[in-house]
Write an enzyme that holds these catalytic residues in place. Structure first.
Site: not given
Length: 216
Positions: A8, A10
């Site tokens: 991922d 953020d």
């Protein structure tokens, strides 16, 4: 055990919280709505900009589709002006990516940011390292927890899903990993806590970025 790592963005590779909060708060202030403390955005972000806008404007306006669309457009413009003002890789991310590079472990990024913004952040702030695939939300890549993006990356690199370590910091990421048949590692250093990650099905938890190396 794992041949590749899917990250991922953020809250996992990049600490984007301040810039996201500042951008949305600027929009809220301009619209005459209450702003929120930065820490509140830990639970506002993670599911894409539309979900962020709905959570930020509050229950009274969240169902006003036209207003939410307006806020989303303003948020995108505001964030485009400040996406790298405070955002930086988390401590330990450089060491993790260096180690993965040295070991020849394949690497990819899957984000709920729009695809062009995802690529901008990866190129601008993680340009020291090579990623074999980078995907954000687009017509071809639906928003997580839909696993289509993760599965497309696995096919693109020719590595079966079960050979992937998926590293993310939210329940959305853990659900995406499970749906894709990947090993879910919760990034406890990110936006959410260990309890949420465990409840969402994390196979393991990593307290720091370099702890990920122990899961390979």
């Amino acid at each position: 055990m794992h041949d590749a790592v899917l990250f991922d963005l953020d809250g996992t590779l990049l600490d984007t919280l301040d810039d996201l909060a500042d951008a949305m708060n600027a929009v809220l202030a301009a619209e005459g709505l209450p702003t929120h403390p930065t820490d509140a955005y830990r639970h506002f972000v993670g599911d894409g900009v539309v979900a962020l806008a709905r959570r930020a404007v509050g229950a009274d306006r969240a169902d006003d589709e036209r207003f939410v669309d307006h806020v989303v457009a303003r948020m995108r413009a505001e964030y485009a002006d400040r996406w790298d003002a405070k955002t930086r890789p988390y401590d330990g991310v450089a060491a993790l990516l260096d180690a993965l590079t040295d070991r020849g472990v394949r690497r990819a990024v899957l984000s709920n940011k729009p695809h062009d913004t995802t690529c901008l952040c990866v190129t601008g702030l993680l340009g020291r390292w090579t990623f074999d695939a980078v995907r954000g939300v687009s017509d071809a890549t639906p928003r997580k927890p839909e696993p289509a993006g993760a599965l497309a990356i696995a096919r693109e690199l020719g590595i079966p899903p079960e050979r992937w370590l998926y590293v993310g910091d939210t329940n959305t990421d853990m659900r995406t990993a499970a749906a894709a048949g990947m090993y879910a590692a919760g990034a406890v250093w990110g936006f959410r806590d260990a309890d949420e990650l465990t409840a969402a099905g994390a196979n393991a938890l990593a307290q720091t970025p370099t702890d990920v190396l122990e899961l390979l």
